[in-house]
Design a protein around this motif. Structure first.
Motif, PDB file in Angstrom:
ATOM      1  N   ARG A 115     -29.557  -8.427   2.931  1.00 45.19           N
ATOM      2  CA  ARG A 115     -29.951  -7.477   1.387  1.00 45.19           C
ATOM      3  C   ARG A 115     -31.257  -6.711   2.157  1.00 45.19           C
ATOM      4  N   GLU A 116     -31.868  -6.573   3.151  1.00 50.66           N
ATOM      5  CA  GLU A 116     -32.576  -6.183   3.551  1.00 50.66           C
ATOM      6  C   GLU A 116     -32.424  -4.899   4.804  1.00 50.66           C
ATOM      7  N   GLY A 117     -30.303  -4.811   4.946  1.00 47.98           N
ATOM      8  CA  GLY A 117     -30.258  -4.412   6.266  1.00 47.98           C
ATOM      9  C   GLY A 117     -29.620  -4.772   6.970  1.00 47.98           C
ATOM     10  N   GLY A 118     -29.398  -5.882   7.410  1.00 47.75           N
ATOM     11  CA  GLY A 118     -28.612  -6.389   8.692  1.00 47.75           C
ATOM     12  C   GLY A 118     -29.949  -6.879  10.165  1.00 47.75           C
ATOM     13  N   ASP A 119     -29.538  -7.168  11.178  1.00 45.38           N
ATOM     14  CA  ASP A 119     -30.148  -6.766  12.172  1.00 45.38           C
ATOM     15  C   ASP A 119     -30.957  -5.509  12.574  1.00 45.38           C
ATOM     16  N   TRP A 120     -31.416  -5.831  13.603  1.00 47.42           N
ATOM     17  CA  TRP A 120     -30.956  -3.567  14.220  1.00 47.42           C
ATOM     18  C   TRP A 120     -30.153  -3.143  14.318  1.00 47.42           C
ATOM     19  N   THR A 121     -29.361  -3.963  15.167  1.00 50.22           N
ATOM     20  CA  THR A 121     -28.082  -3.030  15.627  1.00 50.22           C
ATOM     21  C   THR A 121     -27.185  -2.399  14.366  1.00 50.22           C
ATOM     22  N   THR A 122     -27.043  -3.995  13.047  1.00 46.15           N
ATOM     23  CA  THR A 122     -26.373  -3.503  11.718  1.00 46.15           C
ATOM     24  C   THR A 122     -26.931  -2.429  11.035  1.00 46.15           C
ATOM     25  N   ARG A 123     -28.370  -2.180  11.450  1.00 49.18           N
ATOM     26  CA  ARG A 123     -29.365  -0.823  10.613  1.00 49.18           C
ATOM     27  C   ARG A 123     -28.460   0.501  11.044  1.00 49.18           C
TER      28      ARG A 123
END
Length: 346
Positions: free
Chosen positions: A235-243
């Protein structure tokens, strides 16, 4: 269907693609045969836990059905899937006190394993129903995905409650009965219906109080905490790779530099580099992957010319795009497009 969810967003935990690959290996196909034309890398698929996007899943399923000539392959794979394949969601379900708790876990946390469907539970007379609504059009792999889910659900129920009178279960599928419909009734029981409005499974209301064979309150608390943490990350956007992937997917030909992206996240460039490296990647790798996926999606799902696709991806020179595409998939964009369109729909 939600218009805010893209088929190129991460949607499926890679273990389910690995299980499909394992089923193909058992049928005698090698790695090169299985992944030919999919744009997937065997080592990365089996060593990286990043979710696959729908376009990748679609290509792999189409290839699997092409190799096996078995349109009900998803049903077979689902029925053979062990509960442990579902990670924390599976462990939480197994440890619940009763079937009611199991269904609540699935409805809340299934998005952690497959986010292209939204599960909703509701009462209907003396039965409890769980329906799955598509977040976007599943197209020609709808049957494979929904059949896999049905088989997986049946195996989970049996793992939790033991042998069940399958005649009491009802499965509905939102497509016409195929010529191989008998395989559905053979594996799922007689309560299978086709041409429904949506996929659903229903069971007698009295079953909800069936105790779990593997109930473990302490294990359930631990697994549920893990699931809640993962859900919060999503919900917060996922890990940095996903963002970063999602940010790049939203671009239209003009991609931000690493420095510009870091500024957007209010990070220094070094910090963003470090965070991506900690997750096993880097900006250029993610940019290449996004461009590859967009190229494949546009070639397969739109009438855009190769020149227009190259321009859409930010390439000023079509020949440069073609060389890059050949590096990605071992063939030219036109050759890949023609080969994919020649594959019969599952």
């Amino acid at each position: 269907m939600s218009s805010t969810v893209s088929p190129l967003q991460p949607c499926l935990h890679p273990i389910y693609a690995r299980l499909l690959c394992a089923a193909l290996r058992q049928r005698g196909f090698d790695e090169a045969q299985i992944l030919a034309g999919t744009g997937l890398d065997w080592a990365q698929l089996h060593g990286d836990n990043r979710s696959l996007n729908f376009a990748q899943v679609q290509r792999l399923v189409r290839r699997a059905v092409q190799l096996t000539d078995c349109p009900w392959l998803g049903l077979q794979v689902g029925c053979a899937t062990q509960v442990s394949a579902h990670g924390p969601v599976g462990y939480a379900a197994l440890a619940c006190a009763d079937l009611r708790g199991v269904l609540q876990v699935l409805e809340r946390f299934s998005v952690l394993r497959l986010s292209s469907l939204r599960l909703t539970g509701y009462l209907e007379g003396e039965r409890y129903c769980v329906r799955a609504d598509e977040e976007f059009d599943l197209g020609d792999v709808r049957e494979h995905i929904l059949a896999t889910i049905a088989g997986t659900f049946l195996r989970l129920l049996e793992a939790v409650c033991g042998a069940l009178p399958v005649g009491e279960l009802r499965f509905t599928f939102p497509f016409a009965e195929p010529a191989w419909g008998a395989h559905y009734r053979e594996l799922l029981g007689p309560g299978v219906e086709f041409a429904a409005d949506c996929y659903s499974v229903s069971l007698p209301l009295a079953w909800l109080d069936r105790p779990s064979l593997s109930a473990d309150p302490q294990a359930a608390r631990i697994a549920l905490r893990d699931c809640e943490r993962q859900l919060l990350d999503v919900r917060e956007g996922g890990d940095w790779t996903t963002r970063v992937q999602l940010r790049l997917l939203a671009c239209e030909g003009r991609y931000p530099t690493l420095g510009q992206l870091a500024d957007e996240y209010h990070l220094s460039e070094r910090t963003l580099i470090r965070r991506l490296r900690e997750e096993g990647g880097n900006y250029q790798q993610l940019l290449d992957e996004v461009r590859q996926e967009l190229a494949c999606w546009l070639l397969l799902n739109t009438p855009l010319s190769v020149e227009a696709v190259a321009e859409r991806l930010g390439y000023q020179d079509t020949s440069n795009f073609s060389r890059t595409f050949r590096r990605w998939l071992g063939m030219t964009p036109n050759a890949w497009r023609n080969g994919q369109l020649a594959v019969p729909a599952p």
